[in-house]
Design an enzyme around this catalytic site. Structure first.
Site, PDB file in Angstrom:
ATOM      1  N   GLY A  99      17.353 -17.947   5.575  1.00 35.08           N
ATOM      2  CA  GLY A  99      17.788 -18.291   4.070  1.00 35.08           C
ATOM      3  C   GLY A  99      19.304 -18.694   4.274  1.00 35.08           C
TER       4      GLY A  99
ATOM      5  N   LYS B 200      12.191 -10.372  11.615  1.00 34.69           N
ATOM      6  CA  LYS B 200      12.223 -11.334  10.582  1.00 34.69           C
ATOM      7  C   LYS B 200      11.465 -12.688  10.768  1.00 34.69           C
ATOM      8  CE  LYS B 200      16.007 -13.804   8.166  1.00 34.69           C
ATOM      9  NZ  LYS B 200      15.304 -13.344   6.717  1.00 34.69           N
TER      10      LYS B 200
ATOM     11  N   GLY C 192      15.943 -12.106  -3.390  1.00 33.97           N
ATOM     12  CA  GLY C 192      16.670 -12.412  -2.272  1.00 33.97           C
ATOM     13  C   GLY C 192      15.515 -12.740  -1.216  1.00 33.97           C
ATOM     14  N   THR C 193      14.082 -13.149  -1.673  1.00 34.03           N
ATOM     15  CA  THR C 193      13.235 -13.423  -0.947  1.00 34.03           C
ATOM     16  C   THR C 193      13.244 -14.994  -0.230  1.00 34.03           C
ATOM     17  OG1 THR C 193      11.611 -12.061  -2.090  1.00 34.03           O
ATOM     18  CG2 THR C 193      10.633 -13.987  -0.830  1.00 34.03           C
TER      19      THR C 193
ATOM     20  N   LYS D   9       0.796  -1.286   0.075  1.00 27.55           N
ATOM     21  CA  LYS D   9      -0.081  -0.071  -0.121  1.00 27.55           C
ATOM     22  C   LYS D   9       0.774   1.255  -0.006  1.00 27.55           C
ATOM     23  CE  LYS D   9      -3.976  -2.045   2.474  1.00 27.55           C
ATOM     24  NZ  LYS D   9      -5.014  -1.661   3.645  1.00 27.55           N
TER      25      LYS D   9
ATOM     26  N   HIS E 209      18.858 -12.530  13.645  1.00 35.91           N
ATOM     27  CA  HIS E 209      18.361 -11.205  13.071  1.00 35.91           C
ATOM     28  C   HIS E 209      17.496 -10.484  13.629  1.00 35.91           C
ATOM     29  CE1 HIS E 209      19.780 -13.828   9.663  1.00 35.91           C
ATOM     30  NE2 HIS E 209      19.849 -12.775   9.027  1.00 35.91           N
TER      31      HIS E 209
END
Length: 236
Positions: free
Chosen positions: A157, A151, A91-92, A39, A147
């Site tokens: 990952g 996250k 990088g998802t 949005k 992290h």
């Protein structure tokens, strides 16, 4: 002077998206064709057209998309890149098996790069982890990652990619995750046996290192032939 490479930032409102937009504005060889978020607050911000995720199909022409979004948004940006025949840097993290299969299939039609981490240091760390695992057969292998509190996926990952490197060397890694504060990213790979222990560590103090790596990859990938690429393929 050649025309700048037109970049679509997908996931523009996230931490990485904001860093990409800021750094892209400082790179003469790049031009942001559009920014996509769930949005957007305005239609144009700092000269960059803003699009809601529901408007993805209507974004202007671009040469490469950089995607740092969420798994539920990934399918649409991949499909758009395949439809338009343009490159994708993603990088998802947290992708499912079907999404990974779709990435593999897309590589037959467009240049694709997916990486869990866009730091050159982490790429080197993965090589060291594989070598250590090969040399230290039978040692315990543990991967501890930390992290920021926001996250969602755990293990990260990057931790899973380091675990895959350890697995290629013959280790069976275990994982532990910490989510706290504003930690950018820390990964420790520990090999231990009776009486001794080795730790291989990477710490990121700024998210800019990942954004710079993604932008570097995008400039190299845009002109490549279709295929599946690694970050290491585009570093030199």
């Amino acid at each position: 002077m050649s025309e700048p490479i037109r970049v679509l930032i997908h996931g523009a409102s996230g931490r990485m998206g904001r860093a990409l937009l800021r750094l892209c504005a400082q790179a003469p060889v790049l031009a942001v064709a559009g920014a996509v978020s769930r949005k957007p607050a305005q239609r144009v911000i700092d000269g960059v057209p803003q699009f809601a995720a529901s408007e993805l199909s209507g974004v202007p022409a671009f040469d490469v998309a950089i995607d740092f979004s969420r798994p539920e948004a990934f399918d649409r940006v991949l499909a758009l890149c395949v439809e338009r025949g343009v490159a994708l840097v993603s990088g998802t993290t947290g992708l499912g098996e079907d999404q990974r299969d779709a990435l593999q299939a897309a590589g037959a039609r467009i240049p694709v790069l997916w990486a869990a981490n866009f730091s050159l240091g982490v790429a080197v760390l993965a090589e060291l982890v594989e070598r250590a695992a090969h040399a230290l057969q039978g040692w315990d292998c543990d991967i501890v990652e930390a992290h920021h509190a926001g996250k969602q996926d755990a293990p990260s990952g990057t931790a899973l990619a380091l675990g895959a490197a350890a697995g290629r060397g013959g280790a069976q890694p275990r994982y532990a995750s910490l989510r706290a504060g504003d930690i950018v990213g820390e990964h420790t790979v520990q090999f231990a046996t009776v009486g001794e222990r080795i730790e291989l560590v990477h710490r990121a103090s700024s998210r800019d290192i990942f954004a710079r790596g993604a932008l570097h990859a995008a400039t190299r990938l845009a002109a490549r032939a279709p295929g599946l690429y690694r970050l290491a393929d585009l570093v030199a």
